[in-house]
Enzyme design. Structure first.
Site, PDB file in Angstrom:
ATOM      1  N   ASP A 118     -24.221 -73.719 110.987  1.00  0.00           N
ATOM      2  CA  ASP A 118     -22.888 -74.112 109.137  1.00  0.00           C
ATOM      3  C   ASP A 118     -23.673 -73.194 108.675  1.00  0.00           C
ATOM      4  O   ASP A 118     -24.937 -72.494 108.533  1.00  0.00           O
ATOM      5  CB  ASP A 118     -23.297 -75.042 108.866  1.00  0.00           C
ATOM      6  CG  ASP A 118     -21.506 -75.017 108.629  1.00  0.00           C
ATOM      7  OD1 ASP A 118     -21.465 -74.205 108.077  1.00  0.00           O
ATOM      8  OD2 ASP A 118     -21.084 -76.322 107.938  1.00  0.00           O
TER       9      ASP A 118
ATOM     10  N   ASP B 114     -11.614 -74.603 109.143  1.00  0.00           N
ATOM     11  CA  ASP B 114     -11.439 -76.252 108.935  1.00  0.00           C
ATOM     12  C   ASP B 114      -9.999 -76.166 108.859  1.00  0.00           C
ATOM     13  O   ASP B 114      -9.865 -77.419 108.921  1.00  0.00           O
ATOM     14  CB  ASP B 114     -12.011 -75.861 107.381  1.00  0.00           C
ATOM     15  CG  ASP B 114     -13.711 -76.289 107.225  1.00  0.00           C
ATOM     16  OD1 ASP B 114     -14.620 -76.044 109.030  1.00  0.00           O
ATOM     17  OD2 ASP B 114     -14.733 -75.981 106.644  1.00  0.00           O
TER      18      ASP B 114
END
Ligand code: DGJ
Length: 723
Positions: free
Chosen positions: A473, A540
């Site tokens: 990430d 997301d």
């Protein structure tokens, strides 16, 4: 195939369906002549030979009418007599010089040279390279241009190096990887626009006008808002017809792409690292290499351009060992528990995994911190919540017959961390009070000692643990990116090189793990990252109604298998409800997985999930190897429809989604795409057998698909009926 016509001094780069032609001009510059549909080896120099009076000085001392700004160029240095947007700007010892680049030599060879420290298109069987050296003798600068041809997928890759061969410093201020000139300005430009939780969702198309259109990111990533994919196309081009030129960069940092129209109405496309803030000093003998640009031409519309790029990504960007293998079906802990994750919780998820057809359990953020204010930079397992440590947990998961995946964010440090306290100088900043985002700073990866320290700390923490999957990430953009060690004008690009170095080291140390990259959702969805990770967390935003747009836009440039898509509660970002079936239909677009607290679901639900996992496995080969045909764009109204068709055209999967409840569903027909007109196909749902030609020309009635619940969407398999 690459050919050089010695007599006419013409280079002809040919792929299965395209030609790219340029020549060595009378002044020894490289004059671009043609890019488009495949042509024979004719001499096409006549197309470049226009002479229009201009006020610009040029090398042609005899001809008053000569004007360099009318020629196409393969590289267009500033101050060289071409007054259009330059592709490179460099100066020697502080002077911006007139950079006359002259052809010196070339080589044509099979295969390609790798680009050190940067991702690039990997060699395949039919790869050939043309390497050309040009020099600016006044200033003692040498350029090497590389053209690598990927014949079977209609892709040409370009990159270049600049070398200081003199005795004084050379500074580079603009360094595009590719410059492609087109005659005329009758084009639209297509880009993928977005934002956080809406990445690449808007396929934006604008008419090219006089002036410059710029597509750029200055965030230190390719970003949620922009993407390095760009195309120009004839104004009448659609999914199936018309001419389209697609471009992309194999790069993950700041980029600049310009489509500029000259005073004469000709179009120049430039793409490369961003020149904003670029000031790169080359000492004598030093050189700089650009990232790789890739380009393709299609006369079968945007759809064919996408399929060319999809094939190229699968053939040459993604690692061989992962590209065509079944992907893990994960259960990811993030939306199940967020930071409140624990060993018990992960084991609980694991205990239901097999019932749902899941094979990999992924521990997301939270294993070394209870919230986002600490932990990055130290990456020390929280032993209270994870008493067995990562190795112990991985062993337990493996003992259950499952694979184990782990989330990491290696490029960052929290302010509240041992690393930051001991080494505040290890972050990117230009200020004593650096700007902070999500309580974190970006580590200064322009410094090798920082890259090595991160790699060592993480390897130490994971020592002995068998990890099958990593989610990598990156949760903030770079701002005031300065380094305590590295020259300011070099920071952004060197930072990217550092990230690639770190990725390469940790990939090597973690052995067989499949990497999935991520950047606060899909903020770094690019070919650079795909070189290291066969799939990327797309966004997301897992609301399926929004995801349809995100996935549709992303598919314009990237193959569906690279999009990591999860079946989730669906309402986390929007609060909007959706049916299971609809969520499955949307998530099975890409590499499929789950992100749910499985303990909240009944055994009936789990049976459904298992059914979905199995259904996905049945069509996964189409995701990994097939061709995508977009039929209805979600941006066009109430519906979205697409097909995935096997290369042999013996199997096809249609998905139709209704995004808005209207009466049109009963009256609309859908013409399928991509089938073999002469083959007969059985609709595995209804049993009806029809020719491909009938399905593609007459089509089917959408209303007939929806005798079931409309809000579920509809997917059906068509299989060839062998005669
Ligand atoms: C952003 C990612 O996109 C999410 O999936 C999750 O991993 C969080 N970061 C964790 O901090």
């Amino acid at each position: 195939m690459i050919r050089f016509n010695q007599k006419e001094q013409i280079f002809h780069l040919q792929t299965k369906n395209t030609s790219y032609v340029f020549c060595i001009s009378d002044f020894n510059s490289l004059e671009h002549l043609y890019y488009g549909k495949k042509i024979p080896d004719d001499n096409v120099k006549h197309i470049g030979n226009r002479q229009i009076y201009g006020h610009v000085a040029h090398e042609h001392r005899e001809k008053r009418e000569f004007n360099a700004s009318v020629q196409g160029f393969e590289i267009a240095p500033f101050n060289s007599g071409d007054i259009r947007t330059p592709s490179v700007i460099y100066n020697c010892d502080g002077n911006v010089d007139c950079n006359r680049l002259r052809y010196r030599s070339h080589q044509i060879y099979k295969g390609r040279k790798q680009i050190d420290g940067m991702p690039y298109s990997r060699e395949s069987e039919d790869t050939e390279t043309l390497q050309i050296t040009l020099t600016d003798d006044d200033n003692q600068v040498e350029f090497t241009l590389f053209y690598t041809v990927f014949q079977n997928v209609d892709v040409i890759a370009r990159h270049q190096t600049i070398k200081n061969t003199g005795k004084t410093n050379v500074t580079v201020q603009k360094f595009a990887s590719a410059c492609v000139d087109f005659y005329g300005m009758d084009y639209d430009v297509i880009t993928l626009e977005g934002m956080y939780i809406y990445e690449r969702a808007m396929v934006s198309r604008n008419r090219i006008k006089r002036g410059t259109f710029k597509n750029e990111s200055l965030t230190g990533t390719t970003s949620h808002c922009k993407n390095p994919f760009i195309a120009i196309c004839s104004p009448n081009a659609d999914e199936e017809m018309g001419e389209v030129y697609g471009f992309n960069l194999v790069y993950s940092g700041n980029f600049s792409e310009e489509v500029s129209v000259s005073f004469l109405g000709d179009t120049r496309v430039l793409l490369g690292i961003s020149d904003v803030g670029l000031y790169w000093t080359l000492k004598p003998n030093e050189s700089l290499c650009s990232p790789e640009a890739v380009m393709t031409y299609s006369n079968g519309g945007i759809g064919q351009m996408s399929r060319n790029f999809h094939d190229h990504v699968r053939q040459s960007i993604i690692e061989k060992e992962f590209v065509y293998s079944a992907r893990p079906i994960v259960i990811n802990s993030w939306e199940a528990s967020y930071f409140a994750v624990s060993e018990d919780k992960v084991l609980e998820l694991a205990s239901s995994a097999k019932d749902c057809g899941i094979d990999t359990v992924v521990l997301d953020d939270g294993w070394f911190r209870p919230h986002d204010k600490q932990g990055l930079g130290d990456w020390r397992t929280d032993k209270e919540r994870f008493p067995s440590g990562i190795k112990g947990l991985a062993d337990k998961i493996h003992a259950m017959g499952l694979k184990f995946g782990l989330w990491l964010e290696p490029e960052m440090v929290n302010e509240n961390s041992e690393l930051y306290k001991t080494h505040p100088e290890y972050v990117l900043t230009t200020s004593k009070t650096p700007l902070i985002s999500r309580h974190q700073y970006i580590l200064d990866l322009t410094r090798d000692e920082v890259v090595n320290l991160i790699a060592d700390r993480i390897s130490q923490e994971l020592e002995g643990a068998e990890i099958d999957y990593i989610k990598w990430d990156f949760n903030r953009y770079a701002t005031e990116a300065g380094s305590f060690k590295t020259a300011q004008g070099e920071v952004y690009h060197r930072q990217m090189l550092g990230s690639y170095k770190l990725l390469a080291i940790l990939k090597q140390r973690l052995g067989k793990a499949l990497f999935e990259t991520c950047c606060g959702g899909g903020g770094r969805f690019d070919l650079g990252m795909l070189y290291y990770s066969p799939q990327i967390w797309t966004s997301d935003n897992t609301d399926p109604y929004a995801r349809v747009f995100i996935q549709n836009g992303t598919s314009v440039a990237y193959p569906v298998s690279t999009l990591s898509c999860h079946f989730t509660r669906g309402d986390c970002t929007s609060g909007r409800e959706s049916t299971y079936e609809f969520r499955y239909n949307v998530a099975s677009f890409g590499s499929y997985g789950y992100e749910l607290d499985l303990s909240e679901y009944s055994s009936e639900d789990k049976k459904m999930f298992k059914g979905y996992s199995e259904k996905y496995r049945e069509i996964e080969d189409l995701n990994l190897k097939g061709d995508l045909y977009r039929i209805i764009s979600p941006e066009s109204g109430s519906f979205c429809a697409y097909m995935k068709v096997s290369k042999q055209k013996d199997k096809a999967y249609l998905t139709f989604l209704e995004l808005n409840a209207t009466g049109f569903v009963e009256s609309t027909t859908l013409r399928l795409k991509g089938l073999d007109p002469d083959k007969q196909y059985k609709n595995e749902e209804s049993g009806v057998v029809l020719y491909g030609s009938t399905l593609m020309n007459v089509g089917i009635r959408i209303g007939d698909l929806f005798r079931k619940k409309r809000s579920d969407g509809y997917s059906v398999l068509f299989t060839e009926v062998k005669k």
